[in-house]
Design a protein around this motif. Structure first.
Motif, PDB file in Angstrom:
ATOM      1  N   GLY A   1       0.832  -1.192   0.000  1.00 49.79           N
ATOM      2  CA  GLY A   1       0.000   0.000   0.000  1.00 49.79           C
ATOM      3  C   GLY A   1       0.868   1.243   0.000  1.00 49.79           C
ATOM      4  N   GLN A   2       0.473   2.220   0.789  1.00 50.01           N
ATOM      5  CA  GLN A   2       1.211   3.479   0.821  1.00 50.01           C
ATOM      6  C   GLN A   2       2.597   3.261   1.405  1.00 50.01           C
ATOM      7  OE1 GLN A   2      -1.118   6.559   2.623  1.00 50.01           O
ATOM      8  NE2 GLN A   2       0.028   8.183   1.641  1.00 50.01           N
ATOM      9  N   TRP A   3       3.613   3.762   0.708  1.00 43.33           N
ATOM     10  CA  TRP A   3       4.988   3.582   1.175  1.00 43.33           C
ATOM     11  C   TRP A   3       5.647   4.916   1.547  1.00 43.33           C
ATOM     12  CZ3 TRP A   3       3.603   2.126  -3.910  1.00 43.33           C
ATOM     13  CH2 TRP A   3       3.959   3.019  -4.925  1.00 43.33           C
ATOM     14  N   GLY A   4       4.893   5.988   1.535  1.00 45.53           N
ATOM     15  CA  GLY A   4       5.398   7.321   1.857  1.00 45.53           C
ATOM     16  C   GLY A   4       4.568   8.338   1.108  1.00 45.53           C
ATOM     17  N   GLU A   5       5.082   9.542   0.978  1.00 45.87           N
ATOM     18  CA  GLU A   5       4.401  10.537   0.161  1.00 45.87           C
ATOM     19  C   GLU A   5       4.377  10.036  -1.279  1.00 45.87           C
ATOM     20  OE1 GLU A   5       2.866  13.144   0.952  1.00 45.87           O
ATOM     21  OE2 GLU A   5       3.666  14.010   2.795  1.00 45.87           O
ATOM     22  N   PRO A   6       3.196   9.722  -1.818  1.00 47.76           N
ATOM     23  CA  PRO A   6       3.148   9.046  -3.118  1.00 47.76           C
ATOM     24  C   PRO A   6       3.717   9.857  -4.260  1.00 47.76           C
ATOM     25  CG  PRO A   6       0.961   9.796  -2.453  1.00 47.76           C
ATOM     26  CD  PRO A   6       1.862   9.984  -1.275  1.00 47.76           C
ATOM     27  N   TYR A   7       3.658  11.196  -4.163  1.00 50.43           N
ATOM     28  CA  TYR A   7       4.150  12.010  -5.265  1.00 50.43           C
ATOM     29  C   TYR A   7       5.612  12.398  -5.089  1.00 50.43           C
ATOM     30  CZ  TYR A   7       2.103  15.068  -1.702  1.00 50.43           C
ATOM     31  OH  TYR A   7       1.729  15.614  -0.500  1.00 50.43           O
ATOM     32  N   ASP A   8       6.239  11.994  -3.976  1.00 51.51           N
ATOM     33  CA  ASP A   8       7.653  12.289  -3.753  1.00 51.51           C
ATOM     34  C   ASP A   8       8.542  11.051  -3.845  1.00 51.51           C
ATOM     35  OD1 ASP A   8       7.339  14.984  -3.401  1.00 51.51           O
ATOM     36  OD2 ASP A   8       7.140  14.875  -1.228  1.00 51.51           O
ATOM     37  N   ASN A   9       7.943   9.869  -3.677  1.00 50.44           N
ATOM     38  CA  ASN A   9       8.721   8.635  -3.640  1.00 50.44           C
ATOM     39  C   ASN A   9       8.137   7.635  -4.621  1.00 50.44           C
ATOM     40  OD1 ASN A   9      10.378   9.114  -0.964  1.00 50.44           O
ATOM     41  ND2 ASN A   9       8.273   9.674  -0.512  1.00 50.44           N
ATOM     42  N   ASP A  10       8.897   7.290  -5.657  1.00 51.74           N
ATOM     43  CA  ASP A  10       8.376   6.316  -6.602  1.00 51.74           C
ATOM     44  C   ASP A  10       8.565   4.903  -6.044  1.00 51.74           C
ATOM     45  OD1 ASP A  10      10.961   5.365  -7.188  1.00 51.74           O
ATOM     46  OD2 ASP A  10      11.179   6.686  -8.911  1.00 51.74           O
ATOM     47  N   SER A  11       8.111   3.933  -6.807  1.00 47.14           N
ATOM     48  CA  SER A  11       8.092   2.559  -6.311  1.00 47.14           C
ATOM     49  C   SER A  11       9.410   1.823  -6.495  1.00 47.14           C
ATOM     50  CB  SER A  11       6.980   1.775  -7.021  1.00 47.14           C
ATOM     51  OG  SER A  11       7.257   1.672  -8.417  1.00 47.14           O
ATOM     52  N   SER A  12      10.442   2.504  -6.956  1.00 42.99           N
ATOM     53  CA  SER A  12      11.709   1.806  -7.210  1.00 42.99           C
ATOM     54  C   SER A  12      12.275   1.186  -5.936  1.00 42.99           C
ATOM     55  CB  SER A  12      12.736   2.757  -7.838  1.00 42.99           C
ATOM     56  OG  SER A  12      12.961   3.876  -7.003  1.00 42.99           O
ATOM     57  N   GLY A  13      12.092   1.860  -4.796  1.00 46.83           N
ATOM     58  CA  GLY A  13      12.554   1.290  -3.532  1.00 46.83           C
ATOM     59  C   GLY A  13      11.781   0.041  -3.157  1.00 46.83           C
ATOM     60  N   ILE A  14      10.483   0.018  -3.449  1.00 45.45           N
ATOM     61  CA  ILE A  14       9.665  -1.162  -3.190  1.00 45.45           C
ATOM     62  C   ILE A  14      10.133  -2.315  -4.070  1.00 45.45           C
ATOM     63  CG2 ILE A  14       7.332  -2.092  -3.248  1.00 45.45           C
ATOM     64  CD1 ILE A  14       7.827   0.115  -1.131  1.00 45.45           C
ATOM     65  N   VAL A  15      10.334  -2.021  -5.342  1.00 46.58           N
ATOM     66  CA  VAL A  15      10.808  -3.037  -6.281  1.00 46.58           C
ATOM     67  C   VAL A  15      12.138  -3.623  -5.799  1.00 46.58           C
ATOM     68  CG1 VAL A  15      11.683  -3.399  -8.629  1.00 46.58           C
ATOM     69  CG2 VAL A  15       9.593  -2.077  -8.261  1.00 46.58           C
ATOM     70  N   GLN A  16      13.048  -2.759  -5.361  1.00 46.75           N
ATOM     71  CA  GLN A  16      14.359  -3.237  -4.927  1.00 46.75           C
ATOM     72  C   GLN A  16      14.250  -4.102  -3.672  1.00 46.75           C
ATOM     73  OE1 GLN A  16      17.263  -2.683  -6.772  1.00 46.75           O
ATOM     74  NE2 GLN A  16      17.831  -4.393  -5.449  1.00 46.75           N
ATOM     75  N   ARG A  17      13.373  -3.738  -2.750  1.00 46.86           N
ATOM     76  CA  ARG A  17      13.211  -4.554  -1.546  1.00 46.86           C
ATOM     77  C   ARG A  17      12.672  -5.939  -1.884  1.00 46.86           C
ATOM     78  NH1 ARG A  17      12.362   0.645   0.533  1.00 46.86           N
ATOM     79  NH2 ARG A  17      13.714   1.045   2.355  1.00 46.86           N
ATOM     80  N   LEU A  18      11.729  -5.982  -2.807  1.00 42.92           N
ATOM     81  CA  LEU A  18      11.216  -7.275  -3.234  1.00 42.92           C
ATOM     82  C   LEU A  18      12.305  -8.103  -3.902  1.00 42.92           C
ATOM     83  CD1 LEU A  18       7.760  -6.096  -4.586  1.00 42.92           C
ATOM     84  CD2 LEU A  18       8.078  -7.887  -2.862  1.00 42.92           C
ATOM     85  N   VAL A  19      13.093  -7.473  -4.741  1.00 41.94           N
ATOM     86  CA  VAL A  19      14.179  -8.187  -5.417  1.00 41.94           C
ATOM     87  C   VAL A  19      15.194  -8.702  -4.398  1.00 41.94           C
ATOM     88  CG1 VAL A  19      16.142  -7.899  -6.981  1.00 41.94           C
ATOM     89  CG2 VAL A  19      13.906  -6.942  -7.596  1.00 41.94           C
ATOM     90  N   ASP A  20      15.565  -7.869  -3.447  1.00 43.19           N
ATOM     91  CA  ASP A  20      16.562  -8.262  -2.453  1.00 43.19           C
ATOM     92  C   ASP A  20      16.079  -9.406  -1.568  1.00 43.19           C
ATOM     93  OD1 ASP A  20      18.215  -6.300  -3.435  1.00 43.19           O
ATOM     94  OD2 ASP A  20      17.768  -4.842  -1.847  1.00 43.19           O
ATOM     95  N   ALA A  21      14.757  -9.545  -1.423  1.00 45.62           N
ATOM     96  CA  ALA A  21      14.202 -10.576  -0.534  1.00 45.62           C
ATOM     97  C   ALA A  21      13.856 -11.863  -1.272  1.00 45.62           C
ATOM     98  CB  ALA A  21      12.952 -10.039   0.167  1.00 45.62           C
ATOM     99  N   ARG A  22      14.261 -11.987  -2.520  1.00 43.28           N
ATOM    100  CA  ARG A  22      13.823 -13.137  -3.318  1.00 43.28           C
ATOM    101  C   ARG A  22      14.256 -14.468  -2.713  1.00 43.28           C
ATOM    102  NH1 ARG A  22      17.689 -10.318  -6.100  1.00 43.28           N
ATOM    103  NH2 ARG A  22      19.616 -11.390  -6.700  1.00 43.28           N
ATOM    104  N   ASP A  23      15.407 -14.525  -2.064  1.00 41.47           N
ATOM    105  CA  ASP A  23      15.858 -15.789  -1.481  1.00 41.47           C
ATOM    106  C   ASP A  23      15.082 -16.148  -0.222  1.00 41.47           C
ATOM    107  OD1 ASP A  23      17.738 -16.110  -3.478  1.00 41.47           O
ATOM    108  OD2 ASP A  23      19.323 -15.078  -2.360  1.00 41.47           O
ATOM    109  N   ARG A  24      14.497 -15.136   0.430  1.00 41.94           N
ATOM    110  CA  ARG A  24      13.724 -15.390   1.655  1.00 41.94           C
ATOM    111  C   ARG A  24      12.254 -15.647   1.343  1.00 41.94           C
ATOM    112  NH1 ARG A  24      15.076 -10.916   6.124  1.00 41.94           N
ATOM    113  NH2 ARG A  24      14.139 -12.551   7.432  1.00 41.94           N
ATOM    114  N   LEU A  25      11.750 -15.114   0.243  1.00 47.50           N
ATOM    115  CA  LEU A  25      10.342 -15.248  -0.116  1.00 47.50           C
ATOM    116  C   LEU A  25      10.181 -16.265  -1.240  1.00 47.50           C
ATOM    117  CD1 LEU A  25       9.399 -11.442  -0.056  1.00 47.50           C
ATOM    118  CD2 LEU A  25       8.750 -13.164   1.650  1.00 47.50           C
TER     119      LEU A  25
END
Length: 318
Positions: free
Chosen positions: A72-96
């Motif tokens: 869902g909301q990860w911060g101010e939506p118009y100041d922070n794009d989803s690239s950080g969310i994408v990277q966290r998902l990628v980094d967690a691939r071995d755990r998930l």
């Protein structure tokens, strides 16, 4: 009615809001729910940002068992794009390792208008999770989706007030042999929805997505043009359901559907939020419902005229 609401389920699993820090709540088994993760940047009682929330989530549940994640909301939506969310998902691939479904951008209008949600290139999630089966995105601003190859993706959904043509072309050029359900909210040009019928041509062909059974081309200001293209599209023969809802479909588009290839093999035709007159609506029903097709022509839109110009609006834009 609002067509932009929080997901109630994902991958057949009920949504469960991961609780805030310090909240006393017994957590369900990791694989029994779709975990919704969100932070409220305006909550004065919590200083936890999304990164801290994400880390606490992975440390609190058994990540090996997690099957579905809703962001869902990860911060101010118009100041922070989803690239950080994408990277966290990628980094967690071995755990998930059991993750099969992801939705990024589960925000309602009270949290942000759909056009305010800043997305990014989301395809690294597909690359990181080759067994992912469902992928959904809300918000078209900044969204990128270069062509990908993915053997197991079955459901792909884009909800936007304006879906960039570049994204549509990327989807159309992708190799997704298992894809059964494709939904794209094309939106309006004012909010970045510049896709054309020509961009959709590979999707409408018979060979691009051989497993496709549901096609949704929704929320478009060129809905009549899309309906005309769909009327003769080879892909329709393999579909079980067709969704052209939420846009500005008029008698012109509905008549094109009636004059095209047979649609009587469908189980469901969704034309909600339309500008089709009663006589043409009755013709559509008479042509399809006797064959068992469920036709939804509810939520008729209201056009208005100004200086001789007729104005019609999609269900979701800003």
């Amino acid at each position: 009615m609002s067509h932009v609401e929080h997901l109630k389920e994902l991958h057949g699993l009920p949504t469960f809001d991961f609780p805030g820090p310090g909240a006393r709540h017994e957590l369900p088994e990791a694989g029994t729910v779709a975990w919704r993760l969100a932070v409220d940047p305006y909550d004065d009682d919590s200083e936890e940002d999304f990164g801290a929330l994400w880390d606490r989530f992975l440390d609190s549940v058994d990540p090996v068992g997690v099957r579905a994640v809703i962001v869902g909301q990860w911060g101010e939506p118009y100041d922070n794009d989803s690239s950080g969310i994408v990277q966290r998902l990628v980094d967690a691939r071995d755990r998930l390792g059991a993750l099969r479904a992801v939705f990024i951008g589960d925000l309602e209008m009270e949290e942000a208008e759909i056009s305010w949600i800043e997305q990014s290139d989301v395809t690294p999630v597909l690359e990181a999770y080759p067994l992912l089966e469902e992928f959904g995105i809300r918000g078209g601003t900044g969204l990128r989706f270069p062509a990908v190859r993915h053997k197991h993706l079955r459901t792909l959904c884009f909800e936007a007030g304006g879906l960039p043509g570049e994204v549509v072309r990327g989807v159309a050029a992708s190799e997704l042999p298992a894809l059964k359900y494709l939904e794209m909210w094309l939106g309006v040009e004012e909010y970045g929805g510049d896709a054309t019928v020509a961009d959709l041509a590979p999707v409408l062909s018979a060979g691009r997505f051989p497993a496709l059974r549901h096609l949704g081309l929704r929320n478009s200001e060129i809905q009549d043009e899309i309906a005309a293209a769909v009327a003769g599209a080879p892909v329709v023969a393999q579909l079980r359901s067709l969704d052209l809802s939420l846009g500005v479909l008029t008698d012109e588009g509905a008549t094109a559907l009636l004059g095209g290839q047979p649609l009587t093999h469908l189980t469901w035709l969704d034309l909600r939020h339309n500008f089709v007159t009663d006589p043409v609506s009755q013709r559509v029903r008479a042509a399809l419902e006797p064959s068992g097709v469920e036709v939804d022509l509810s939520e008729p839109g209201e056009a208005w005229e100004d200086d001789g110009v007729v104005h019609r609006f999609t269900a979701v834009a800003e």
